[in-house]
Design a protein around this motif. Sequence first.
Motif, PDB file in Angstrom:
ATOM      1  N   ILE A   1      29.106  32.003  54.723  1.00  0.00           N
ATOM      2  CA  ILE A   1      29.745  30.814  55.287  1.00  0.00           C
ATOM      3  C   ILE A   1      31.116  31.177  55.838  1.00  0.00           C
ATOM      4  O   ILE A   1      31.501  30.746  56.933  1.00  0.00           O
ATOM      5  N   PHE A   2      31.854  31.968  55.086  1.00  0.00           N
ATOM      6  CA  PHE A   2      33.174  32.459  55.514  1.00  0.00           C
ATOM      7  C   PHE A   2      33.115  33.978  55.552  1.00  0.00           C
ATOM      8  O   PHE A   2      32.811  34.622  54.543  1.00  0.00           O
ATOM      9  N   GLY A   3      33.404  34.561  56.711  1.00  0.00           N
ATOM     10  CA  GLY A   3      33.320  36.002  56.871  1.00  0.00           C
ATOM     11  C   GLY A   3      34.447  36.734  56.163  1.00  0.00           C
ATOM     12  O   GLY A   3      35.432  36.138  55.702  1.00  0.00           O
ATOM     13  N   VAL A   4      34.314  38.056  56.104  1.00  0.00           N
ATOM     14  CA  VAL A   4      35.251  38.896  55.361  1.00  0.00           C
ATOM     15  C   VAL A   4      36.686  38.712  55.845  1.00  0.00           C
ATOM     16  O   VAL A   4      37.610  38.496  55.044  1.00  0.00           O
ATOM     17  N   ARG A   5      36.911  38.792  57.141  1.00  0.00           N
ATOM     18  CA  ARG A   5      38.290  38.694  57.634  1.00  0.00           C
ATOM     19  C   ARG A   5      38.874  37.307  57.392  1.00  0.00           C
ATOM     20  O   ARG A   5      40.068  37.175  57.091  1.00  0.00           O
ATOM     21  N   HIS A   6      38.051  36.293  57.520  1.00  0.00           N
ATOM     22  CA  HIS A   6      38.525  34.942  57.229  1.00  0.00           C
ATOM     23  C   HIS A   6      38.944  34.840  55.763  1.00  0.00           C
ATOM     24  O   HIS A   6      39.990  34.234  55.460  1.00  0.00           O
TER      25      HIS A   6
ATOM     26  N   VAL B   1      49.592  36.828  47.175  1.00  0.00           N
ATOM     27  CA  VAL B   1      49.858  38.115  47.817  1.00  0.00           C
ATOM     28  C   VAL B   1      48.773  39.099  47.384  1.00  0.00           C
ATOM     29  O   VAL B   1      48.584  39.347  46.191  1.00  0.00           O
ATOM     30  N   LEU B   2      48.053  39.615  48.357  1.00  0.00           N
ATOM     31  CA  LEU B   2      47.070  40.667  48.093  1.00  0.00           C
ATOM     32  C   LEU B   2      47.771  42.015  48.211  1.00  0.00           C
ATOM     33  O   LEU B   2      48.535  42.248  49.155  1.00  0.00           O
ATOM     34  N   GLU B   3      47.487  42.904  47.257  1.00  0.00           N
ATOM     35  CA  GLU B   3      48.175  44.190  47.206  1.00  0.00           C
ATOM     36  C   GLU B   3      47.178  45.334  47.229  1.00  0.00           C
ATOM     37  O   GLU B   3      45.994  45.145  46.894  1.00  0.00           O
ATOM     38  N   PRO B   4      47.632  46.526  47.613  1.00  0.00           N
ATOM     39  CA  PRO B   4      46.728  47.683  47.606  1.00  0.00           C
ATOM     40  C   PRO B   4      46.089  47.879  46.242  1.00  0.00           C
ATOM     41  O   PRO B   4      46.767  47.848  45.209  1.00  0.00           O
ATOM     42  N   GLY B   5      44.773  48.045  46.242  1.00  0.00           N
ATOM     43  CA  GLY B   5      44.038  48.201  44.995  1.00  0.00           C
ATOM     44  C   GLY B   5      43.419  46.919  44.483  1.00  0.00           C
ATOM     45  O   GLY B   5      42.675  46.948  43.498  1.00  0.00           O
ATOM     46  N   ASP B   6      43.689  45.787  45.124  1.00  0.00           N
ATOM     47  CA  ASP B   6      43.004  44.553  44.762  1.00  0.00           C
ATOM     48  C   ASP B   6      41.570  44.575  45.283  1.00  0.00           C
ATOM     49  O   ASP B   6      41.265  45.233  46.291  1.00  0.00           O
ATOM     50  N   VAL B   7      40.688  43.850  44.603  1.00  0.00           N
ATOM     51  CA  VAL B   7      39.277  43.764  44.979  1.00  0.00           C
ATOM     52  C   VAL B   7      38.918  42.303  45.228  1.00  0.00           C
ATOM     53  O   VAL B   7      39.353  41.414  44.485  1.00  0.00           O
ATOM     54  N   ILE B   8      38.133  42.064  46.269  1.00  0.00           N
ATOM     55  CA  ILE B   8      37.623  40.719  46.560  1.00  0.00           C
ATOM     56  C   ILE B   8      36.107  40.764  46.557  1.00  0.00           C
ATOM     57  O   ILE B   8      35.491  41.488  47.350  1.00  0.00           O
ATOM     58  N   ASN B   9      35.486  40.005  45.664  1.00  0.00           N
ATOM     59  CA  ASN B   9      34.035  39.801  45.696  1.00  0.00           C
ATOM     60  C   ASN B   9      33.746  38.619  46.609  1.00  0.00           C
ATOM     61  O   ASN B   9      34.279  37.524  46.397  1.00  0.00           O
ATOM     62  N   THR B  10      32.895  38.815  47.606  1.00  0.00           N
ATOM     63  CA  THR B  10      32.800  37.853  48.701  1.00  0.00           C
ATOM     64  C   THR B  10      31.641  36.868  48.595  1.00  0.00           C
ATOM     65  O   THR B  10      31.363  36.150  49.557  1.00  0.00           O
ATOM     66  N   GLY B  11      30.970  36.797  47.456  1.00  0.00           N
ATOM     67  CA  GLY B  11      29.901  35.823  47.287  1.00  0.00           C
ATOM     68  C   GLY B  11      28.530  36.460  47.272  1.00  0.00           C
ATOM     69  O   GLY B  11      28.356  37.612  47.680  1.00  0.00           O
ATOM     70  N   THR B  12      27.545  35.697  46.800  1.00  0.00           N
ATOM     71  CA  THR B  12      26.190  36.233  46.618  1.00  0.00           C
ATOM     72  C   THR B  12      25.160  35.371  47.331  1.00  0.00           C
ATOM     73  O   THR B  12      25.332  34.152  47.433  1.00  0.00           O
ATOM     74  N   PRO B  13      24.093  35.976  47.834  1.00  0.00           N
ATOM     75  CA  PRO B  13      23.010  35.195  48.438  1.00  0.00           C
ATOM     76  C   PRO B  13      22.091  34.598  47.370  1.00  0.00           C
ATOM     77  O   PRO B  13      22.285  34.812  46.168  1.00  0.00           O
TER      78      PRO B  13
END
Length: 283
Positions: free
Chosen positions: A220-225, A235-247
Motif C-alpha cells: 500500500i505504501f512503498g519503501v521510499r514513502h 529520526v532514523l539513524e544508520p543501523g536502524d531497520v524497518i520491516n515494511t509489512g507482510t502479504p
Amino acid sequence: MRFLRMGPAGSERPAVLDTDGVAYDLTPLTTDIDGAFLAGGGVERARAALAAGALPQTDPAGQRTGAPLARPGKVVCVGLNYADHAEETATPAPTEPVIFMKAANTVVGPDDTVLIPRTSTKTDYEIELAVVIGGTARYLDSPDAAAAVIAGYTVSDDVSERSFQHERGGQWDKGKSCETFNPLGPWLVTPDEAGDPQDLALRLRVNGEPRQEGHTKNMIFGVRHIVWYLSQFMVLEPGDVINTGTPAGVAFGANDFPYLRAGDVVEAEIDRLGRQRHVLGQA
C-alpha cells in the motif's frame, strides 16, 4: 554487494560476497557491520577494497550465518501494508502507514532457532522486506530523498504472538518483542544489486507447505514513502531497520493455517535477497 556476518553468536566476523558469490573477509576494514560502519562510508570503502583485490578470501562453509547487521539501533515496523493482508485480518486498509516498534534485541540470525514464548498459543510468521538505514533521515523533503539514506535490503521474519498482540491489552509491541522474534538475513544487499524494491517476490513455507506468496509491488505504501513518512515522526539513524509489512497467508488470517509449534521449520525467501531457514523451539 552482499554483506554478511559469520561465526558464533556474539563473535561474528564481517564479510562481503562478490558477484560470483566468493566471500571476502572485511576485518581489514571494520570489526563489524553496524551503524558506525554504514555511517562512515563503509559500503564504498568495501567496494573499493574488493575491486582492488585488497581483501583476503574466507570460507563460509560450515559456519553459522548471523544477522547481516549488528546491534540495530531500533526496529520500526509497518503493519497492514499489503491490501490482501488487511483483507484477511478483516481490517480496513490504512490511509497512512500503521507504525509500531519491535525490540532491537529480537534480531537473530536467519537460521537461528526461534523460541515460542512460554504461555504462547498463537505464535505466527510474517515474511517481510526489511530496509536498513545507512544515513540520518530527519524531516526528509520527499519520498525521492529517501534513496540517499537506504544502505540496503534484507529478509525479515516478523514473528508475532497474536494472543499477546491482540488479547492482552495495550500496544502491539508485547506480541512482537519476544526473544528471537526477528530472524534477519542472510545478507544485507546494496540497492544497486537488489534493484527496484517494489519488484521483489516474497515466499514463505512452513514444513514445506507454501503459506505466503506475495510481491512488493502490492505494498500500500512503498519503501521510499515509508522512509520519508517515518522521518516526519522520528529520526532514523544508520543501523536502524524497518520491516515494511507482510502479504496474506499468515495463521492469524482468514484461513485454516495452524499457528507455529516447536519443531516446525520456517523457510522465507525474497528474490535477490536470499533465504532463511529456522526451526521453532520452546522457551
